[in-house]
Write a protein that holds these residues in place. Sequence first.
Motif, PDB file in Angstrom:
ATOM      1  N   TYR A 257       0.849  -1.192   0.000  1.00 21.72           N
ATOM      2  CA  TYR A 257       0.000   0.000   0.000  1.00 21.72           C
ATOM      3  C   TYR A 257       0.881   1.235   0.000  1.00 21.72           C
ATOM      4  O   TYR A 257       1.953   1.275   0.593  1.00 21.72           O
ATOM      5  CB  TYR A 257      -0.929  -0.009   1.227  1.00 21.72           C
ATOM      6  CG  TYR A 257      -0.322  -0.701   2.428  1.00 21.72           C
ATOM      7  CD1 TYR A 257       0.480  -0.019   3.332  1.00 21.72           C
ATOM      8  CD2 TYR A 257      -0.509  -2.063   2.611  1.00 21.72           C
ATOM      9  CE1 TYR A 257       1.073  -0.668   4.398  1.00 21.72           C
ATOM     10  CE2 TYR A 257       0.078  -2.727   3.673  1.00 21.72           C
ATOM     11  CZ  TYR A 257       0.862  -2.024   4.569  1.00 21.72           C
ATOM     12  OH  TYR A 257       1.451  -2.674   5.624  1.00 21.72           O
ATOM     13  N   HIS A 258       0.409   2.276  -0.707  1.00 18.95           N
ATOM     14  CA  HIS A 258       1.249   3.440  -0.964  1.00 18.95           C
ATOM     15  C   HIS A 258       0.398   4.698  -1.029  1.00 18.95           C
ATOM     16  O   HIS A 258      -0.826   4.653  -0.892  1.00 18.95           O
ATOM     17  CB  HIS A 258       2.007   3.220  -2.274  1.00 18.95           C
ATOM     18  CG  HIS A 258       2.702   1.895  -2.343  1.00 18.95           C
ATOM     19  ND1 HIS A 258       3.933   1.678  -1.795  1.00 18.95           N
ATOM     20  CD2 HIS A 258       2.293   0.699  -2.850  1.00 18.95           C
ATOM     21  CE1 HIS A 258       4.276   0.415  -1.974  1.00 18.95           C
ATOM     22  NE2 HIS A 258       3.298  -0.206  -2.610  1.00 18.95           N
ATOM     23  N   GLY A 259       1.052   5.839  -1.254  1.00 25.13           N
ATOM     24  CA  GLY A 259       0.334   7.096  -1.398  1.00 25.13           C
ATOM     25  C   GLY A 259      -0.473   7.436  -0.165  1.00 25.13           C
ATOM     26  O   GLY A 259       0.013   7.368   0.973  1.00 25.13           O
ATOM     27  N   VAL A 260      -1.734   7.782  -0.361  1.00 20.82           N
ATOM     28  CA  VAL A 260      -2.619   8.161   0.736  1.00 20.82           C
ATOM     29  C   VAL A 260      -2.789   7.023   1.749  1.00 20.82           C
ATOM     30  O   VAL A 260      -2.935   7.257   2.935  1.00 20.82           O
ATOM     31  CB  VAL A 260      -3.992   8.591   0.174  1.00 20.82           C
ATOM     32  CG1 VAL A 260      -4.998   8.821   1.294  1.00 20.82           C
ATOM     33  CG2 VAL A 260      -3.834   9.872  -0.642  1.00 20.82           C
ATOM     34  N   ASP A 261      -2.751   5.784   1.273  1.00 23.33           N
ATOM     35  CA  ASP A 261      -3.032   4.641   2.143  1.00 23.33           C
ATOM     36  C   ASP A 261      -1.786   3.997   2.738  1.00 23.33           C
ATOM     37  O   ASP A 261      -1.855   2.879   3.252  1.00 23.33           O
ATOM     38  CB  ASP A 261      -3.827   3.583   1.381  1.00 23.33           C
ATOM     39  CG  ASP A 261      -5.293   3.557   1.813  1.00 23.33           C
ATOM     40  OD1 ASP A 261      -5.661   4.371   2.667  1.00 23.33           O
ATOM     41  OD2 ASP A 261      -6.058   2.731   1.298  1.00 23.33           O
ATOM     42  N   GLU A 262      -0.640   4.673   2.683  1.00 25.02           N
ATOM     43  CA  GLU A 262       0.577   4.074   3.235  1.00 25.02           C
ATOM     44  C   GLU A 262       0.447   3.805   4.732  1.00 25.02           C
ATOM     45  O   GLU A 262       1.052   2.873   5.254  1.00 25.02           O
ATOM     46  CB  GLU A 262       1.775   4.984   2.962  1.00 25.02           C
ATOM     47  CG  GLU A 262       3.107   4.343   3.334  1.00 25.02           C
ATOM     48  CD  GLU A 262       4.293   5.091   2.770  1.00 25.02           C
ATOM     49  OE1 GLU A 262       5.191   5.447   3.552  1.00 25.02           O
ATOM     50  OE2 GLU A 262       4.319   5.323   1.541  1.00 25.02           O
ATOM     51  N   LEU A 263      -0.363   4.602   5.417  1.00 27.34           N
ATOM     52  CA  LEU A 263      -0.608   4.399   6.856  1.00 27.34           C
ATOM     53  C   LEU A 263      -2.090   4.110   7.092  1.00 27.34           C
ATOM     54  O   LEU A 263      -2.694   4.627   8.021  1.00 27.34           O
ATOM     55  CB  LEU A 263      -0.184   5.641   7.647  1.00 27.34           C
ATOM     56  CG  LEU A 263       1.317   5.842   7.837  1.00 27.34           C
ATOM     57  CD1 LEU A 263       1.625   7.265   8.257  1.00 27.34           C
ATOM     58  CD2 LEU A 263       1.870   4.865   8.864  1.00 27.34           C
ATOM     59  N   TRP A 264      -2.685   3.260   6.271  1.00 22.53           N
ATOM     60  CA  TRP A 264      -4.123   2.993   6.342  1.00 22.53           C
ATOM     61  C   TRP A 264      -4.568   2.528   7.719  1.00 22.53           C
ATOM     62  O   TRP A 264      -5.685   2.820   8.163  1.00 22.53           O
ATOM     63  CB  TRP A 264      -4.516   1.956   5.286  1.00 22.53           C
ATOM     64  CG  TRP A 264      -3.876   0.613   5.481  1.00 22.53           C
ATOM     65  CD1 TRP A 264      -2.705   0.195   4.948  1.00 22.53           C
ATOM     66  CD2 TRP A 264      -4.368  -0.489   6.259  1.00 22.53           C
ATOM     67  NE1 TRP A 264      -2.417  -1.094   5.338  1.00 22.53           N
ATOM     68  CE2 TRP A 264      -3.424  -1.533   6.142  1.00 22.53           C
ATOM     69  CE3 TRP A 264      -5.503  -0.703   7.041  1.00 22.53           C
ATOM     70  CZ2 TRP A 264      -3.592  -2.766   6.770  1.00 22.53           C
ATOM     71  CZ3 TRP A 264      -5.673  -1.927   7.672  1.00 22.53           C
ATOM     72  CH2 TRP A 264      -4.737  -2.943   7.535  1.00 22.53           C
ATOM     73  N   TYR A 265      -3.707   1.792   8.422  1.00 18.65           N
ATOM     74  CA  TYR A 265      -4.082   1.230   9.718  1.00 18.65           C
ATOM     75  C   TYR A 265      -4.180   2.284  10.811  1.00 18.65           C
ATOM     76  O   TYR A 265      -4.641   1.993  11.914  1.00 18.65           O
ATOM     77  CB  TYR A 265      -3.080   0.136  10.107  1.00 18.65           C
ATOM     78  CG  TYR A 265      -1.631   0.542   9.898  1.00 18.65           C
ATOM     79  CD1 TYR A 265      -0.920   1.205  10.876  1.00 18.65           C
ATOM     80  CD2 TYR A 265      -0.983   0.270   8.694  1.00 18.65           C
ATOM     81  CE1 TYR A 265       0.400   1.592  10.679  1.00 18.65           C
ATOM     82  CE2 TYR A 265       0.328   0.638   8.479  1.00 18.65           C
ATOM     83  CZ  TYR A 265       1.020   1.297   9.470  1.00 18.65           C
ATOM     84  OH  TYR A 265       2.316   1.686   9.274  1.00 18.65           O
ATOM     85  N   THR A 266      -3.732   3.514  10.551  1.00 17.34           N
ATOM     86  CA  THR A 266      -3.873   4.605  11.521  1.00 17.34           C
ATOM     87  C   THR A 266      -4.919   5.626  11.083  1.00 17.34           C
ATOM     88  O   THR A 266      -5.066   6.666  11.726  1.00 17.34           O
ATOM     89  CB  THR A 266      -2.532   5.333  11.738  1.00 17.34           C
ATOM     90  OG1 THR A 266      -2.156   6.017  10.529  1.00 17.34           O
ATOM     91  CG2 THR A 266      -1.431   4.364  12.139  1.00 17.34           C
ATOM     92  N   ASN A 267      -5.631   5.350   9.993  1.00 14.26           N
ATOM     93  CA  ASN A 267      -6.609   6.316   9.486  1.00 14.26           C
ATOM     94  C   ASN A 267      -7.727   6.560  10.501  1.00 14.26           C
ATOM     95  O   ASN A 267      -8.333   5.608  10.988  1.00 14.26           O
ATOM     96  CB  ASN A 267      -7.238   5.813   8.187  1.00 14.26           C
ATOM     97  CG  ASN A 267      -6.369   6.052   6.984  1.00 14.26           C
ATOM     98  OD1 ASN A 267      -5.215   6.443   7.097  1.00 14.26           O
ATOM     99  ND2 ASN A 267      -6.919   5.786   5.810  1.00 14.26           N
ATOM    100  N   PRO A 268      -8.053   7.818  10.785  1.00 19.48           N
ATOM    101  CA  PRO A 268      -9.210   8.101  11.621  1.00 19.48           C
ATOM    102  C   PRO A 268     -10.496   7.936  10.819  1.00 19.48           C
ATOM    103  O   PRO A 268     -10.495   8.021   9.584  1.00 19.48           O
ATOM    104  CB  PRO A 268      -9.009   9.563  12.020  1.00 19.48           C
ATOM    105  CG  PRO A 268      -8.269  10.146  10.864  1.00 19.48           C
ATOM    106  CD  PRO A 268      -7.371   9.052  10.348  1.00 19.48           C
ATOM    107  N   LEU A 269     -11.576   7.657  11.503  1.00 18.94           N
ATOM    108  CA  LEU A 269     -12.902   7.651  10.890  1.00 18.94           C
ATOM    109  C   LEU A 269     -13.586   8.955  11.274  1.00 18.94           C
ATOM    110  O   LEU A 269     -13.912   9.184  12.436  1.00 18.94           O
ATOM    111  CB  LEU A 269     -13.720   6.459  11.389  1.00 18.94           C
ATOM    112  CG  LEU A 269     -15.182   6.409  10.946  1.00 18.94           C
ATOM    113  CD1 LEU A 269     -15.280   6.237   9.442  1.00 18.94           C
ATOM    114  CD2 LEU A 269     -15.927   5.292  11.666  1.00 18.94           C
TER     115      LEU A 269
END
Length: 588
Positions: A257-269
């Motif tokens: 995973y890259h770009g915007v989703d490189e840290l997808w597991y820390t994404n806030p909702l």
Amino acid sequence: MGCRYYSTVLLLLSLSMPMIHCQGPVPTITLEHLDPTLPPAGLAGQVPKCSIIVLQQDFAETVGSPPASANYTHPRECPFPWTRVILELSLSASDLQRDRVAAVWIDGVEVLRTITPLPMAPGAFWTIRKDVSRYAALLRRLGDPSYTTARGHGAISMMLENSNSPGHLPGIYSANVSLHFYRGATMTTAAAASAHPNTRGLYHEPADVILPVSNPAGYRGSDGFWFRIQNETHVQTASIAIPMNAYRAVLEVFVSYHGVDELWYTNPLRTSYLHSSSTANLSSPRANGGFRQLYANIDGQFAGGHIPFPVIYPRSINPFFWSPVASIGAFDMPSYDLDITPFLGLLLDGRMHEIGLGVRDAQPYWLVSANLHVWVDLWSDAVRAGLMSYFVPPLKMNRNAEWRNQDGQSEIDAEGLWRFTGWVSSSRGNLTTSVRQKIKFKSQIEVQNRGAVTQVEVNNKERMMVEVARGHQTLGRAQMLMEAPLQVQTTSVSAAGGSVFRKSRLFHQLLESVALSEGQAMATSTLTDRQDAEGSSLMRGEEPVWGSGATRSSYKYRDDNTCYLRSVNTAGGVIMTDTTSPSCVAEA
């Protein structure tokens, strides 16, 4: 034990660091990065029958370039069969550079995906060794003098998109890809061949045919063999026709995973996501929360999926955590097995079928590809098969978010269960394969102090079972359990010149257990891979200015014959302790 010094030390001279005293002579400075995991199974003390370098390449300005490829010539002194085949990728960086994604393909089939470390000084180097015995069919085919690639290109390929900028990131990556062929007795426990749960332990022999599910323009295209997933509705497909005498099929999927989703597991909702019909209305593209599901379709029909293990890239959280020790899974990124044998009844008609790959809730962008491992019945020209049951209820999703400007909290709970059962009638008899998978995921994110303090807690649990039966008699069963908890705490303060001073703490763990049974025989294995880290960093944009980090890595693999322990502690880019044990005596 002496001390080993690493490149990060050169960047930390301005920090207040404790003095390190070593007994004996002054240690030699080295820049080696390492991955403290299990070595290739069953090869301790053995010398390969033969070894060959199959590709050598320097990657300088390679963004948008097709993969580097080389013709493969099989060594005459190492004819099939082999006990093990080990792929070795040796890499070095000539100077400062960013972390990059890379992969190795054999005849268009991906066999290794990796993330490079973050070279913080000239001369960093590292080595990755992976057991690629499950791809033996590819090497046998390439070893046939009469075989020629239809594409007219080399059969061994590697891609590493690097960008050279003199004076800023001038580093050039140099790569050597080698294959080591082994003969003689090795460890027989199938589960020991991989550090991630998979179905291959249920099957003694590698597949007879391996078909790439990847970009058909791989050799000449700027994306290589990777498919690029841009959003949650984007499904990439490949047309596949399998042999009509196939009696078993397993789809192996690679993903990064890259770009915007490189840290997808820390994404806030964000609250706005819950009340918006389109994420295009959101002010932040990272607002849809930290849930992702990798999945596969057969002619548009869901055929299984996994929640990816969150491999932490070297620039993430705190770059100084990952020098010189790599994060869990970074050197050898996990692939994900989906046993699609129950679906053979849809595929054994001699026609082309669409295998689709997608990522639920994805944002730009994900790189995916897959390999279809197929076993064929040499005693039959055609095999009959049928799908008996298909149970795929919708995922149970619960999303909650409460925000006031920058501060707030969010929570995502997800549960899923699916079952597939199919029969295959071949010279082996009329066999029934049942696949059952259950997932349970939870993400909690809390932001305080006007966005300065963030706490992330994620846990993913998965249980998978594959069973092969003849009538009411169970011939074999593989049961796999996986749990991956992750906790991250970060405090950020604005610093001079637009920089950000960040203090971080991390807990990350991979827990796995595998139970294999065949008749009265039973084999079990367990794996615990854990990392704890804390430290500080000064970041200017995405680039580290300076910082410090202490990381404790603990790895334990155990099966019915072996217990392997390794513990590595680092501080300020220095290996403080590195201990291994081939038994569990060290636990006492």
